[in-house]
Enzyme design. Structure first.
Site, short mmCIF file in Angstrom:
data_model
loop_
_atom_site.label_atom_id
_atom_site.label_comp_id
_atom_site.label_asym_id
_atom_site.label_seq_id
_atom_site.Cartn_x
_atom_site.Cartn_y
_atom_site.Cartn_z
N TYR A 140 -50.15 28.42 -32.33
CA TYR A 140 -50.63 29.10 -33.54
C TYR A 140 -49.54 29.91 -34.20
CZ TYR A 140 -55.65 28.20 -32.90
OH TYR A 140 -56.88 27.63 -32.81
N LYS A 189 -51.61 22.78 -18.71
CA LYS A 189 -51.18 21.38 -18.67
C LYS A 189 -49.81 21.37 -18.01
CE LYS A 189 -51.82 17.00 -19.76
NZ LYS A 189 -52.86 16.17 -19.14
N ASP A 221 -57.29 18.77 -19.47
CA ASP A 221 -58.11 17.56 -19.69
C ASP A 221 -59.21 17.48 -18.65
OD1 ASP A 221 -56.12 17.19 -17.76
OD2 ASP A 221 -55.75 15.08 -18.27
N ASP A 245 -59.09 27.84 -27.76
CA ASP A 245 -59.86 27.56 -28.98
C ASP A 245 -60.79 26.38 -28.73
OD1 ASP A 245 -60.57 27.59 -31.75
OD2 ASP A 245 -59.24 25.86 -32.04
N ASP A 249 -65.21 26.47 -27.76
CA ASP A 249 -66.25 25.76 -28.54
C ASP A 249 -67.08 24.88 -27.60
OD1 ASP A 249 -65.33 26.76 -30.98
OD2 ASP A 249 -65.58 24.83 -32.00
C1 IPM Z 1 -61.72 30.52 -33.77
C2 IPM Z 1 -61.49 29.72 -35.01
C3 IPM Z 1 -60.12 30.06 -35.58
C4 IPM Z 1 -59.08 29.71 -34.54
C5 IPM Z 1 -59.80 29.38 -36.93
C6 IPM Z 1 -60.85 29.70 -37.98
C7 IPM Z 1 -58.44 29.73 -37.42
O1 IPM Z 1 -61.64 28.35 -34.75
O2 IPM Z 1 -61.72 31.77 -33.86
O3 IPM Z 1 -61.92 29.92 -32.72
O4 IPM Z 1 -58.65 28.54 -34.46
O5 IPM Z 1 -58.69 30.60 -33.79
MG MG Z 2 -62.24 27.93 -32.77
#
Ligand code: IPM
Ligand code: MG
Length: 355
Positions: A140, A189, A221, A245, A249
């Site tokens: 990032y 990894k 993975d 990230d 999710d």
């Molecule tokens: C998160 C989001 C952000 C990230 C985006 C919106 C930049 O997906 O907070 O997980 O990738 O960190």
């Molecule tokens: Mg995210």
């Protein structure tokens, strides 16, 4: 206590409104005072000032005790170059406030077990995973380059980490694991990436100071697969920015909905940034459809980590659970036999239950 509010874009303002409702109840109940200052970030900031993260916003956030954020981003601003996109505002803020440790708890409310896409027997009695994502480094923030070449273009992002960056997040991870069940998994990894090999070596050294914590390692993975196969094997996870990230999710979906999960981004002081892990969902913005629970749960984390109000945090979490017990659901977690409510009504119900 000073709280900077960043409603942001899309459903951001819808959900922040509900979070403020809840904080107003806490103020009365605990006889304290929250001073809210609303600031701009993301697409709305681009529209108003030309940049996604105005100086003024950083200044006010730095002077606050905590920052409560809705969401940023939307199609409208997708055409802008990377450094001017709404997301650049979010990343810029994480960096400017030096909040390097992102805590993303994936806790399943038993009431929502059947909302998960996983079979009930895989979920067992429930899930309680804490994903600790490094937030100030990796791909990032590493060098990003795009150059012209003979056959088109070439672009790269650099995943870079220094020892000190790894040590500070590792300490947060071990401390967190200690408060839970003394189990920590480093996800990396290391079979391919040099940065992962540095993570492993460094985390192993930090582990010497935490003999009570059982540390294990897993490739990313495999971890993505194991989270679906047997999520209950995980307790506290620590990982670098991009892996975190993605895995957070995934972990959120195990619990039923992305709309339920809060997060806390912490640095070395008390100041933290609190936000739901979901995005700005522009397609349902302003329609009273968004689930405000992730943001309200983020308020609980804010009270816990930045404002030393553990009791109030617990009360909010209990109120959310009670409203789910009463059968109220927003669209994303709706099930047959339950009562469908909108964003505002869900906020009212939780606020009322708290009183
Ligand atoms: C998160 C989001 C952000 C990230 C985006 C919106 C930049 O997906 O907070 O997980 O990738 O960190
Ligand atoms: Mg995210």
């Amino acid at each position: 206590m000073k709280i900077a509010l960043i409603p942001g874009d899309g459903i951001g303002p819808d959900i922040i409104e509900q979070a403020v409702k809840v904080l107003k109840v806490i103020e009365k109940k605990y006889n304290c005072k929250f001073e809210f200052t609303e600031v701009l970030m993301g697409g709305v900031a681009i529209d108003a000032t030309g940049v996604p993260l105005p100086e003024e916003t950083i200044k006010i956030c730095k002077e606050s005790d905590a920052v409560l954020l809705g969401a940023v981003g939307g199609e409208k601003w997708d055409v802008l170059p990377g450094h001017l996109r709404p997301e650049a505002g979010l990343l810029g803020m994480r960096k400017a406030l030096e909040v390097f440790a992102n805590l993303r708890p994936a806790i399943m409310f038993p009431q929502l077990k059947s909302a998960s896409t996983l079979k009930e027997e895989v979920l067992g009695d429930g899930l309680d995973i804490m994903v600790i994502r490094e937030l100030n480094g990796g791909a990032y923030f590493g060098e990003k380059v795009r150059i012209d070449t003979e056959d088109g273009q070439k672009a790269w992002d650099t995943m870079a980490y220094s020892t000190s960056e790894i040590v500070r997040i590792a300490k947060v991870a071990f401390e967190t694991a200690k408060k839970r069940d003394n189990k920590l998994t480093l996800i990396d990894k290391a079979n391919v990436l040099e940065s992962s090999r540095l993570w492993r070596e460094t985390v192993k050294k930090v582990a010497l100071d935490y003999p009570e914590v059982e540390l294990n390692f897993m490739y990313v993975d495999n971890a993505a697969m194991q989270l679906i196969r047997n999520p209950r094997q995980f307790s506290t996870i620590v990982t670098e920015n991009l892996f975190g990230d993605i895995l957070s999710d995934e972990a959120s979906m195990l619990t039923g909905s992305l709309g339920m999960l809060p997060s806390a981004s912490l640095g070395s002081g008390k100041l933290g940034v609190y936000e739901p892990i979901h995005g700005s969902a522009p397609d349902i913005a302003g329609q009273d459809k968004a689930n405000p629970i992730a943001t309200i749960m983020s308020v609980a984390m804010m009270l816990r980590y930045s404002l030393d109000m553990e009791d109030a945090a617990k009360e909010i979490e209990a109120a959310v659970s009670k409203v789910l017990d009463m059968g109220y659901r927003t669209g994303d977690i709706m099930q047959t036999g339950m009562t469908l409510v909108g964003t505002k009504k869900m906020g009212d119900l939780i606020a009322e239950t708290l009183k």
